[in-house]
Design a protein around this motif. Structure first.
Motif, PDB file in Angstrom:
ATOM      1  N   VAL A  39     -12.775 -29.024 -60.685  1.00 12.46           N
ATOM      2  CA  VAL A  39     -13.326 -28.135 -59.663  1.00 12.46           C
ATOM      3  C   VAL A  39     -14.731 -28.634 -59.371  1.00 12.46           C
ATOM      4  N   HIS A  40     -14.914 -29.158 -58.168  1.00  5.52           N
ATOM      5  CA  HIS A  40     -16.190 -29.741 -57.764  1.00  5.52           C
ATOM      6  C   HIS A  40     -16.866 -28.777 -56.793  1.00  5.52           C
ATOM      7  N   ILE A  41     -18.011 -28.260 -57.210  1.00  4.94           N
ATOM      8  CA  ILE A  41     -18.750 -27.289 -56.394  1.00  4.94           C
ATOM      9  C   ILE A  41     -19.577 -28.029 -55.349  1.00  4.94           C
ATOM     10  N   LEU A  42     -19.500 -27.560 -54.102  1.00  3.98           N
ATOM     11  CA  LEU A  42     -20.328 -28.108 -53.024  1.00  3.98           C
ATOM     12  C   LEU A  42     -21.296 -27.023 -52.589  1.00  3.98           C
ATOM     13  N   MET A  43     -22.594 -27.327 -52.691  1.00  4.87           N
ATOM     14  CA  MET A  43     -23.601 -26.305 -52.404  1.00  4.87           C
ATOM     15  C   MET A  43     -24.667 -26.837 -51.448  1.00  4.87           C
ATOM     16  N   ILE A  88      -4.294 -32.698 -47.610  1.00  5.98           N
ATOM     17  CA  ILE A  88      -5.612 -32.062 -47.712  1.00  5.98           C
ATOM     18  C   ILE A  88      -5.533 -30.671 -47.081  1.00  5.98           C
ATOM     19  N   SER A  89      -5.777 -29.644 -47.870  1.00  7.58           N
ATOM     20  CA  SER A  89      -5.704 -28.259 -47.392  1.00  7.58           C
ATOM     21  C   SER A  89      -7.050 -27.573 -47.553  1.00  7.58           C
ATOM     22  N   VAL A  90      -7.352 -26.652 -46.636  1.00  9.29           N
ATOM     23  CA  VAL A  90      -8.579 -25.872 -46.704  1.00  9.29           C
ATOM     24  C   VAL A  90      -8.229 -24.392 -46.671  1.00  9.29           C
ATOM     25  N   VAL A  91      -8.751 -23.654 -47.648  1.00  8.00           N
ATOM     26  CA  VAL A  91      -8.632 -22.194 -47.650  1.00  8.00           C
ATOM     27  C   VAL A  91      -9.982 -21.652 -47.193  1.00  8.00           C
ATOM     28  N   TYR A  92     -10.058 -21.261 -45.914  1.00  2.00           N
ATOM     29  CA  TYR A  92     -11.329 -20.814 -45.338  1.00  2.00           C
ATOM     30  C   TYR A  92     -11.614 -19.358 -45.694  1.00  2.00           C
ATOM     31  N   GLN A  93     -12.909 -19.014 -45.658  1.00  2.00           N
ATOM     32  CA  GLN A  93     -13.318 -17.616 -45.860  1.00  2.00           C
ATOM     33  C   GLN A  93     -12.654 -16.733 -44.807  1.00  2.00           C
ATOM     34  N   ASP A 176     -13.420 -22.518 -49.190  1.00  2.00           N
ATOM     35  CA  ASP A 176     -14.682 -22.278 -48.483  1.00  2.00           C
ATOM     36  C   ASP A 176     -15.072 -20.808 -48.622  1.00  2.00           C
ATOM     37  N   GLU A 177     -16.018 -20.514 -49.505  1.00  2.20           N
ATOM     38  CA  GLU A 177     -16.491 -19.140 -49.748  1.00  2.20           C
ATOM     39  C   GLU A 177     -15.315 -18.184 -49.973  1.00  2.20           C
ATOM     40  N   TYR A 206     -14.939 -26.484 -54.226  1.00  2.00           N
ATOM     41  CA  TYR A 206     -15.200 -25.046 -54.156  1.00  2.00           C
ATOM     42  C   TYR A 206     -16.602 -24.831 -53.599  1.00  2.00           C
ATOM     43  N   ILE A 207     -16.670 -24.146 -52.451  1.00  2.34           N
ATOM     44  CA  ILE A 207     -17.958 -23.857 -51.814  1.00  2.34           C
ATOM     45  C   ILE A 207     -18.304 -22.395 -52.059  1.00  2.34           C
ATOM     46  N   SER A 208     -19.511 -22.136 -52.559  1.00  2.00           N
ATOM     47  CA  SER A 208     -19.916 -20.758 -52.819  1.00  2.00           C
ATOM     48  C   SER A 208     -21.434 -20.671 -52.846  1.00  2.00           C
ATOM     49  N   HIS A 209     -21.946 -19.477 -52.527  1.00  2.00           N
ATOM     50  CA  HIS A 209     -23.368 -19.185 -52.685  1.00  2.00           C
ATOM     51  C   HIS A 209     -23.631 -18.400 -53.965  1.00  2.00           C
ATOM     52  N   ARG A 210     -22.571 -18.012 -54.653  1.00  2.00           N
ATOM     53  CA  ARG A 210     -22.709 -17.152 -55.831  1.00  2.00           C
ATOM     54  C   ARG A 210     -22.930 -18.001 -57.090  1.00  2.00           C
ATOM     55  N   MET A 211     -24.132 -17.924 -57.623  1.00  2.00           N
ATOM     56  CA  MET A 211     -24.511 -18.775 -58.740  1.00  2.00           C
ATOM     57  C   MET A 211     -23.687 -18.495 -59.995  1.00  2.00           C
TER      58      MET A 211
END
Length: 513
Positions: A39-43, A88-93, A176-177, A206-211
């Protein structure tokens, strides 16, 4: 930053990704790798280039420069469908599902199963239903696949998106979020699914703003800033703190995540006595004074938002009294509240707080239109002066107030959502999830705006599901559970454990203020 990765471990490799719009470089020679089974976090802050990078990977944007390899083979995707077919799949917010269609129809939106019917081929619905059930069972989701997705919860819809990715034999899934609108319990279920995917060798971004989330779920983290790669860190090989990541995102040390300022407690602004609103909440009592932030905490569905909407006149009270600056008031609709100086910055700013397809001018003046008209004619110079003053006060990243709100970042949209109430000279501002979907740097700006409101004598109520935020910015915290208040904590006494205990079960005796 060079990374010591075995080539056969790499599922996705992006090299030198560059994207320009109208001569402006929004992504500048960015490298990014995804390993199998990680799981690679992108911030990065809003505008850092995360979305642009993801859209390039997912085929929504064609880069001006750079290359992508999937399992070592160069690929070029000209559309999201091509990317999906390549794995390649994206699960968007904001989930990419056709809501009137059933779950199984969405899972099989591409490459449906067919069967022969004489000389014709027809859809094999039973086969697709059965396969959809099997895919959902693989990730532990119990969903009726024949039900339209608009009847499913957000968490269930995410499971449908994941099942769709599995059905396409995706090698890479980008989230994505995904947790922005989920409860804590739903987030944990999502994490359980992600861990299963990881164990099966899936490469996950995994994209997130939650630390707190990234420290739980991440193996590595890549940080972008201003369209450039800042660095990539490995959680398993390095001692990495939240402060380290924040510093990478904003470009300077982040000594204070919650810049709380303290003011002398003044006169009472708002008092609520035994307020009830039908099935939503009952017997809520509290007060708010000048100089303080009253935080509202509790699980999703506790009734916090409904209390705010009742004070604002968007929901009708069934019992109780509301006092504003010592006088009992009757608020039958939002128009009554606005005239009194009561405002609400809603949780869903895009649906309830802004007119996205309208200019910043329009959004800023909408709550105080009468202040800008004389004999039925708009006073343009007055509008421009006041709106520009407010925009400077809010530290917007643009002077172009003719710009539509939809073109702003999440943080600047939140500022505009607040700004219209400053234009309307509000005396009380109720924030519902003030920093949801807002990056770290913009969060601090929102907190500083809250401090400025308090300094100016404006009352602030802050509803938040982010416990560190509640603890960091509140002077007092009212906790609710299933429509009833269960306790009130002073800042000095409040802890996450105490709040969660009050938020998850009623006390032995009725809460008394």
């Amino acid at each position: 930053m060079k990374q010591n990765i075995k080539m056969n471990d790499i599922a996705l490799e992006v090299t030198g990704a560059t994207k320009m719009f109208g001569g402006v470089t929004v992504l500048d020679h960015v490298d990014f790798t995804l390993r199998k089974g990680e799981v690679h976090i992108l911030m990065g802050e809003n505008g850092a280039g995360k979305s642009t990078l993801i859209k390039i990977i997912a085929g929504a944007y064609i880069p001006n420069a750079g290359s992508i390899k999937l399992n070592g083979e160069p690929i070029l995707t000209n559309s999201p469908i091509e990317a999906l077919e390549k794995g390649i799949s994206v699960v968007y917010q904001e989930l990419n599902l056709v809501e009137p269609l059933s779950a199984y129809e969405n899972i099989f939106a591409v490459n449906q199963i067919v069967k022969k019917h004489g000389p014709l081929q027809i859809l094999d619905r039973q086969a697709m239903i059965q396969r959809s059930r099997e895919l959902l069972e693989m990730i532990g989701a119990n969903i009726d696949v024949t039900v339209p997705v608009n009847e499913l919860s957000v968490a269930q819809r995410q499971m449908v998106e994941i099942a769709k990715a599995l059905r396409m034999n995706s090698k890479v899934i980008i989230f994505d979020e995904p947790s922005a609108v989920l409860t804590d319990i739903e987030v944990e279920k999502l994490f359980t699914v992600i861990r299963k995917l990881k164990e099966n060798g899936m490469a996950i971004c995994y994209i997130s703003h939650r630390m707190d989330e990234i420290m739980q779920i991440g193996d590595r983290v890549t940080v972008l800033r201003d369209g450039k790669l800042v660095g990539c860190r490995d959680f398993h090989e390095e001692e990495i703190t939240i402060d380290d990541i924040i510093s990478m995102m904003v470009g300077h040390p982040m000594d204070q995540q919650f810049p709380k300022q303290f003011f002398e407690r003044g006169e009472e602004i708002l008092r609520v006595e035994n307020l009830s609103c039908g099935k939503y909440f009952q017997n809520v009592s509290f007060s708010l004074h000048k100089g303080e932030v009253l935080g509202f905490s509790g699980l999703v569905g506790a009734g916090r938002t409904e209390v705010a909407k009742t004070i604002f006149g968007a929901l009708p009270k069934t019992e109780g009294k509301i006092y504003f600056f010592g006088k009992e008031i009757s608020v039958k609709n939002p128009s009554d509240a606005i005239k009194l100086g009561i405002s609400l910055v809603p949780e869903d700013r895009k649906e309830e707080g802004l007119f996205l397809s309208h200019s910043l001018y329009s959004n800023l003046m909408i709550a105080a239109v009468d202040n800008f008209t004389k004999h039925g004619v708009f006073e343009k110079s007055k509008i421009e002066t006041i709106c520009h003053n407010i925009s400077r006060k809010l530290h917007l990243n643009t002077d172009n107030l003719d710009l539509n709100a939809e073109n702003l970042s999440g943080g600047n949209q939140q500022k505009i959502s607040l700004g219209k109430w400053l234009v309307a000279n509000s005396k009380l501002v109720i924030f519902d999830e003030p920093t949801r979907g807002v990056d770290v740097g913009a969060k601090v700006e929102v907190y500083n705006l809250i401090n400025k409101l308090i300094e100016d004598g404006i009352g602030v109520i802050m509803i938040s599901s982010d416990l560190p935020e509640v603890l960091g910015m509140s002077d007092r915290i009212l906790v609710m559970h299933e429509g009833r208040p269960t306790g009130e904590l002073l800042r000095a006494d409040a802890t996450q454990e105490k709040i969660m205990k009050l938020a998850t079960q009623r006390g032995e005796k009725e809460y008394e203020q």
